[in-house]
Design a protein around this motif. Structure first.
Motif, short mmCIF file in Angstrom:
data_model
loop_
_atom_site.label_atom_id
_atom_site.label_comp_id
_atom_site.label_asym_id
_atom_site.label_seq_id
_atom_site.Cartn_x
_atom_site.Cartn_y
_atom_site.Cartn_z
N LEU A 1 -32.76 48.32 -4.13
CA LEU A 1 -33.78 47.88 -3.04
C LEU A 1 -34.04 46.47 -3.53
O LEU A 1 -34.18 46.02 -4.71
CB LEU A 1 -35.04 48.62 -3.52
CG LEU A 1 -36.29 48.27 -2.60
CD1 LEU A 1 -36.24 48.42 -1.12
CD2 LEU A 1 -37.54 49.06 -3.10
N GLU A 2 -34.08 45.44 -2.62
CA GLU A 2 -34.34 44.14 -2.71
C GLU A 2 -35.51 43.84 -2.23
O GLU A 2 -35.98 44.12 -1.08
CB GLU A 2 -33.31 43.46 -1.86
CG GLU A 2 -31.72 43.58 -2.40
CD GLU A 2 -30.79 42.79 -1.73
OE1 GLU A 2 -30.85 42.52 -0.53
OE2 GLU A 2 -29.67 42.48 -2.23
N ARG B 1 -34.68 46.39 -7.58
CA ARG B 1 -34.38 47.82 -8.09
C ARG B 1 -32.97 48.15 -8.21
O ARG B 1 -32.31 47.96 -7.09
CB ARG B 1 -35.31 48.84 -7.38
CG ARG B 1 -35.45 50.34 -8.01
CD ARG B 1 -36.14 51.16 -7.58
NE ARG B 1 -35.58 51.82 -6.18
CZ ARG B 1 -35.95 52.22 -5.50
NH1 ARG B 1 -37.28 52.76 -5.53
NH2 ARG B 1 -35.22 52.86 -4.35
N HIS B 2 -32.59 48.42 -9.37
CA HIS B 2 -31.16 48.63 -9.54
C HIS B 2 -30.82 49.73 -10.10
O HIS B 2 -31.55 50.56 -11.06
CB HIS B 2 -30.30 47.46 -10.08
CG HIS B 2 -31.09 47.23 -11.34
ND1 HIS B 2 -30.68 47.63 -12.70
CD2 HIS B 2 -32.10 46.12 -11.66
CE1 HIS B 2 -31.67 46.96 -13.64
NE2 HIS B 2 -32.49 46.09 -12.97
N PHE C 1 -37.36 34.55 -14.41
CA PHE C 1 -35.89 35.18 -14.66
C PHE C 1 -35.94 36.23 -13.54
O PHE C 1 -36.85 37.12 -13.51
CB PHE C 1 -36.33 35.62 -16.24
CG PHE C 1 -34.70 36.21 -16.61
CD1 PHE C 1 -33.55 35.40 -16.82
CD2 PHE C 1 -34.66 37.81 -16.46
CE1 PHE C 1 -32.57 35.91 -17.20
CE2 PHE C 1 -33.14 38.17 -16.81
CZ PHE C 1 -32.30 37.30 -17.10
N ARG C 2 -34.65 36.57 -13.28
CA ARG C 2 -34.57 37.60 -12.37
C ARG C 2 -33.16 38.54 -13.00
O ARG C 2 -32.09 37.70 -13.15
CB ARG C 2 -34.25 37.30 -11.11
CG ARG C 2 -35.53 36.58 -10.27
CD ARG C 2 -36.32 37.68 -10.05
NE ARG C 2 -37.50 36.99 -9.17
CZ ARG C 2 -38.57 36.50 -9.64
NH1 ARG C 2 -38.89 36.22 -11.02
NH2 ARG C 2 -39.75 35.93 -8.70
N TYR C 3 -33.42 39.66 -13.22
CA TYR C 3 -32.21 40.42 -13.54
C TYR C 3 -31.63 41.21 -12.26
O TYR C 3 -32.41 41.87 -11.59
CB TYR C 3 -32.52 41.49 -14.65
CG TYR C 3 -31.47 42.30 -15.19
CD1 TYR C 3 -31.10 41.90 -16.55
CD2 TYR C 3 -30.78 43.45 -14.47
CE1 TYR C 3 -30.04 42.52 -17.08
CE2 TYR C 3 -30.00 43.98 -15.41
CZ TYR C 3 -29.24 43.42 -16.47
OH TYR C 3 -28.47 44.17 -17.22
N LEU C 4 -30.41 40.76 -12.00
CA LEU C 4 -30.00 41.04 -10.50
C LEU C 4 -28.62 41.99 -10.88
O LEU C 4 -28.50 42.24 -11.82
CB LEU C 4 -29.48 39.99 -9.78
CG LEU C 4 -30.74 38.85 -9.45
CD1 LEU C 4 -29.98 37.65 -8.85
CD2 LEU C 4 -31.91 39.42 -8.71
N ALA C 5 -28.35 42.47 -9.91
CA ALA C 5 -27.14 43.57 -9.83
C ALA C 5 -26.24 43.33 -8.56
O ALA C 5 -26.55 42.97 -7.48
CB ALA C 5 -27.77 45.10 -9.81
N GLY C 6 -25.06 43.95 -8.83
CA GLY C 6 -24.32 43.87 -7.79
C GLY C 6 -22.95 42.49 -8.09
O GLY C 6 -22.44 42.22 -8.98
#
Length: 168
Positions: free
Chosen positions: A50-51, A58-59, A95-100
């Motif tokens: 979810l972005e 949410r990852h 800070f952003r912890y992202l995914a993909g």
């Protein structure tokens, strides 16, 4: 193109990264009047479920049989790294912890925060000399071809004219 004035910058972060990337981002932010820096790490072993409009996600683990319980520790260590880099700076940062996929995740964040540009470190791969390895593995190359914001690439190692570039 997003005007530099008054817009933040997205800064790519990886573990054990040189502070040169942060220093270059701070300098560029001051020169362009950026109100903030958004430091971001992209975990390729997870995917965005979810972005959110603020650029957070949410990852979940790519492998449903393996729940990676260590990602919060990675996030905390990266936040601490950025905190150290920014300790003497008065510029706001997030800070952003992202995914993909890194290029897609960073582009989503840039759209969400209306960033003017990206600042990333150069791709350093020791002992690899194939052009395809260099191009396919380069987040800066992927970003420069798949979205409209400028990409500032900060060199992380010096290659004089006498040395070999990563693609040679």
């Amino acid at each position: 193109m997003t005007d530099f004035a008054g817009h933040p910058l997205v800064v790519g972060v990886v573990p054990d990264q040189s502070p040169l990337v942060a220093l270059a981002a701070v300098s560029l932010a001051r020169a362009t009047g950026a109100p903030a820096l958004y430091f971001a790490y992209v975990d390729a072993s997870r995917y965005a479920d979810l972005e959110h409009p603020d650029g957070t996600v949410r990852h979940l683990s790519i492998d449903p049989d393996i729940d990676d319980e260590q990602w919060p520790e990675r996030e905390a260590a990266l936040v601490e790294l950025v905190r150290e880099w920014m300790a003497d700076e008065d510029l706001p940062w997030h800070f952003r912890y992202l995914a993909g996929r890194p290029d897609r995740a960073l582009t989503h964040l840039a759209r969400a925060v209306d960033a003017a540009a990206f600042v990333v470190g150069s791709h350093v791969r020791r002992h690899h000399r194939r052009l395809t390895d260099f191009v396919n593995g380069s987040v800066s190359m992927q970003l420069s071809h798949r979205q409209h914001r400028p990409v500032v690439v900060v060199p992380l190692s010096v290659v004089d004219w006498e040395g070999r570039a990563p693609w040679e």
